[in-house]
Write an enzyme that holds these catalytic residues in place. Structure first.
Site, mmCIF file in Angstrom:
data_model
loop_
_atom_site.group_PDB
_atom_site.id
_atom_site.type_symbol
_atom_site.label_atom_id
_atom_site.label_comp_id
_atom_site.label_asym_id
_atom_site.label_seq_id
_atom_site.Cartn_x
_atom_site.Cartn_y
_atom_site.Cartn_z
ATOM 1 N N LYS A 41 0.821 -1.224 0.000
ATOM 2 C CA LYS A 41 0.000 0.000 0.000
ATOM 3 C C LYS A 41 0.850 1.266 0.000
ATOM 4 O O LYS A 41 0.344 2.334 -0.309
ATOM 5 C CB LYS A 41 -0.980 -0.003 1.174
ATOM 6 C CG LYS A 41 -0.401 0.355 2.518
ATOM 7 C CD LYS A 41 -1.524 0.633 3.499
ATOM 8 C CE LYS A 41 -0.969 0.895 4.890
ATOM 9 N NZ LYS A 41 -2.036 1.113 5.863
ATOM 10 N N ASP A 42 2.121 1.161 0.344
ATOM 11 C CA ASP A 42 2.999 2.335 0.336
ATOM 12 C C ASP A 42 3.635 2.590 -1.029
ATOM 13 O O ASP A 42 4.328 3.588 -1.216
ATOM 14 C CB ASP A 42 4.122 2.170 1.383
ATOM 15 C CG ASP A 42 3.578 2.139 2.803
ATOM 16 O OD1 ASP A 42 2.498 2.721 3.032
ATOM 17 O OD2 ASP A 42 4.230 1.540 3.671
ATOM 18 N N ARG A 102 -7.897 8.930 4.395
ATOM 19 C CA ARG A 102 -8.868 7.861 4.114
ATOM 20 C C ARG A 102 -9.560 7.412 5.393
ATOM 21 O O ARG A 102 -10.796 7.275 5.444
ATOM 22 C CB ARG A 102 -8.138 6.661 3.478
ATOM 23 C CG ARG A 102 -9.004 5.410 3.311
ATOM 24 C CD ARG A 102 -8.164 4.219 2.863
ATOM 25 N NE ARG A 102 -7.159 3.840 3.845
ATOM 26 C CZ ARG A 102 -7.389 3.079 4.912
ATOM 27 N NH1 ARG A 102 -8.603 2.611 5.133
ATOM 28 N NH2 ARG A 102 -6.422 2.788 5.758
ATOM 29 N N ARG A 103 -8.777 7.173 6.441
ATOM 30 C CA ARG A 103 -9.378 6.752 7.709
ATOM 31 C C ARG A 103 -10.179 7.891 8.322
ATOM 32 O O ARG A 103 -11.260 7.683 8.866
ATOM 33 C CB ARG A 103 -8.286 6.269 8.671
ATOM 34 C CG ARG A 103 -7.686 4.926 8.241
ATOM 35 C CD ARG A 103 -6.504 4.504 9.109
ATOM 36 N NE ARG A 103 -6.002 3.181 8.720
ATOM 37 C CZ ARG A 103 -4.714 2.843 8.758
ATOM 38 N NH1 ARG A 103 -3.806 3.734 9.151
ATOM 39 N NH2 ARG A 103 -4.338 1.636 8.399
ATOM 40 N N ARG A 150 1.590 10.694 13.872
ATOM 41 C CA ARG A 150 2.591 10.123 12.972
ATOM 42 C C ARG A 150 3.476 9.207 13.786
ATOM 43 O O ARG A 150 3.438 9.189 15.005
ATOM 44 C CB ARG A 150 3.439 11.238 12.337
ATOM 45 C CG ARG A 150 3.279 11.330 10.829
ATOM 46 C CD ARG A 150 4.593 11.636 10.124
ATOM 47 N NE ARG A 150 5.425 10.457 9.966
ATOM 48 C CZ ARG A 150 6.681 10.485 9.596
ATOM 49 N NH1 ARG A 150 7.262 11.637 9.331
ATOM 50 N NH2 ARG A 150 7.384 9.376 9.475
ATOM 51 N N ARG A 160 2.111 4.796 17.844
ATOM 52 C CA ARG A 160 0.673 5.053 17.722
ATOM 53 C C ARG A 160 -0.112 4.324 18.802
ATOM 54 O O ARG A 160 -1.059 4.869 19.367
ATOM 55 C CB ARG A 160 0.193 4.631 16.336
ATOM 56 C CG ARG A 160 0.827 5.484 15.250
ATOM 57 C CD ARG A 160 0.269 5.153 13.907
ATOM 58 N NE ARG A 160 1.154 5.620 12.849
ATOM 59 C CZ ARG A 160 0.754 5.932 11.646
ATOM 60 N NH1 ARG A 160 -0.514 5.832 11.341
ATOM 61 N NH2 ARG A 160 1.603 6.339 10.738
ATOM 62 N N CYS A 164 -1.031 8.460 -2.565
ATOM 63 C CA CYS A 164 -1.053 7.372 -1.588
ATOM 64 C C CYS A 164 -1.822 7.735 -0.325
ATOM 65 O O CYS A 164 -2.205 6.870 0.433
ATOM 66 C CB CYS A 164 0.362 6.934 -1.249
ATOM 67 S SG CYS A 164 1.369 8.284 -0.675
HETATM 68 N N1 LIG Z 1 1.205 3.674 6.288
HETATM 69 C C1 LIG Z 1 2.183 2.895 6.969
HETATM 70 C C2 LIG Z 1 1.926 1.439 6.850
HETATM 71 N N2 LIG Z 1 2.247 0.762 5.744
HETATM 72 C C3 LIG Z 1 1.856 -0.531 5.907
HETATM 73 C C4 LIG Z 1 1.278 -0.667 7.151
HETATM 74 C C5 LIG Z 1 0.712 -1.892 7.729
HETATM 75 C C6 LIG Z 1 0.906 -3.164 6.948
HETATM 76 C C7 LIG Z 1 0.063 -3.285 5.728
HETATM 77 O O1 LIG Z 1 -0.901 -2.529 5.501
HETATM 78 O O2 LIG Z 1 0.351 -4.192 4.934
HETATM 79 C C8 LIG Z 1 1.330 0.585 7.772
HETATM 80 C C9 LIG Z 1 0.860 0.934 9.119
HETATM 81 C C10 LIG Z 1 -0.639 1.087 9.215
HETATM 82 O O3 LIG Z 1 -1.275 1.635 8.292
HETATM 83 O O4 LIG Z 1 -1.205 0.710 10.240
#
Ligand SMILES: NCc1[nH]cc(CCC(=O)O)c1CC(=O)O
Length: 319
Positions: free
Chosen positions: A81-82, A129-130, A147, A153, A247
């Site tokens: 997702k990154d 998004r959240r 962050r 977190r 993203c």
């Molecule tokens: N944005 C950071 C990130 N990138 C991937 C994950 C978690 C692992 C994943 O989604 O595969 C996270 C942390 C989160 O959003 O809690």
């Protein structure tokens, strides 16, 4: 050619190391090839400024890819997702291993669920998004920014700075932090980020001038690919790229393989917030082989309904 020890480049965050280790061990189990982890330091790990001011989560990705392109490591692992949706010249996405749970998870004080949080509760997230999906629930939740890595977190709840945080269930599971989870959030309430819970394995692109060693490595890594996971993330990321969303855009998408009329099909749902924070939600279903066009179709449906009232984060790609 002797069997090499493959060098797997990884960021030093606990999540990145854990995920890289997981994939390295998987590769060794499947192919017998030994793997060693090589640390890569990125700007995103050193600089605590908000991610959007550094060009998004892409800062984590590019340092790792640079080490790969320079030949310092043989392959790398990212949270899918990154990754930006545009392919990187010189790099192949050689495998999408079997995906973890894609859903988001809530970690709240006093074992509370989303619906049980009192009006005015502070829920911490850095993700637009959240944020938009939390606000749209109508529970009177106040979203506050945050962050830092997963541990930081979670600490916001422990310290009382926030009543709750939302994190990817996949990351929490991989880190063994599942006992802190008070609710795994139903995708009907919150659709995850495209690709959430999936990993991306990358190696140097195979071309006519690639060495035998590079070909051997790419072939070995390809054994880690899971076709269903790959189809799901292709569909989800096609929504993202078609909508030209960066993203951290207020866009969620989730594909699942389901039993359809013509055998296995993809069921794809997505949500997009307009400039006023109103959510537009839509879903489509179709053939697994049409994953990308399904995602593009769904993006077009969303964009049509949003009728030009795009959120500001979507005009600045990658933010
Ligand atoms: N944005 C950071 C990130 N990138 C991937 C994950 C978690 C692992 C994943 O989604 O595969 C996270 C942390 C989160 O959003 O809690």
């Amino acid at each position: 050619m002797t069997t090499p020890v493959l060098r797997l480049g990884t960021r030093r965050s606990k999540l990145a190391r854990t995920q890289s280790k997981l994939v390295g061990e998987r590769l060794t189990a499947v192919t017998g090839i030994p793997v060693e982890l090589v640390d890569i330091v990125t700007e995103g790990d050193v600089n605590r400024a908000p991610l959007v001011t550094m060009g998004g989560a892409g800062v984590f990705v590019s340092a790792v890819r640079d080490a790969l392109l320079r030949g310092e490591v043989d392959f790398v692992v990212h949270s899918l997702k990154d990754l930006p949706t545009t392919p990187e010249p010189g790099i192949d996405l050689v495998a999408v291993p079997g995906r973890e749970d894609p859903r988001d998870a809530l970690i709240a004080r006093d074992n509370l669920t989303l619906g049980e949080l009192p009006v005015g509760s502070k829920v911490a997230t850095g993700s637009p998004r959240r944020q938009v999906q939390l606000e749209a629930l109508g529970f009177g939740i106040e979203v506050i920014g945050i962050r830092g890595n997963v541990g930081t977190r979670i600490e916001a709840v422990t310290s009382g700075a926030a009543d709750a945080v939302v994190l990817a269930n996949a990351g929490l599971r991989r880190l063994g932090e599942t006992d802190r989870i008070t609710e795994v959030i139903d995708p009907l309430q919150m659709l995850p980020a495209p690709g959430q819970g999936a990993l991306a394995v990358e190696c140097r692109a195979i071309t006519a001038t690639s060495t035998d060693q590079e070909r051997f490595i790419a072939k070995a890594l390809a054994e880690l690919d899971d076709a269903e996971s790959r189809a799901c993330v292709i569909a989800e990321r096609a929504v993202l790229s078609r909508a030209e969303a960066g993203c951290s855009a207020p866009l969620g998408a989730l594909a699942e393989v389901v039993e359809g009329d013509a055998g296995l099909e993809l069921s794809l749902a997505a949500v997009l917030a307009d400039a006023d924070g109103h959510l537009i939600r839509h879903s489509v279903q179709g053939r697994v082989v049409d994953a990308r066009t399904l995602g593009e179709e769904l993006a077009d449906l969303l964009l049509e309904r949003i009728d030009g009232n795009l959120p500001t984060t979507m005009s600045t790609k990658g933010a």
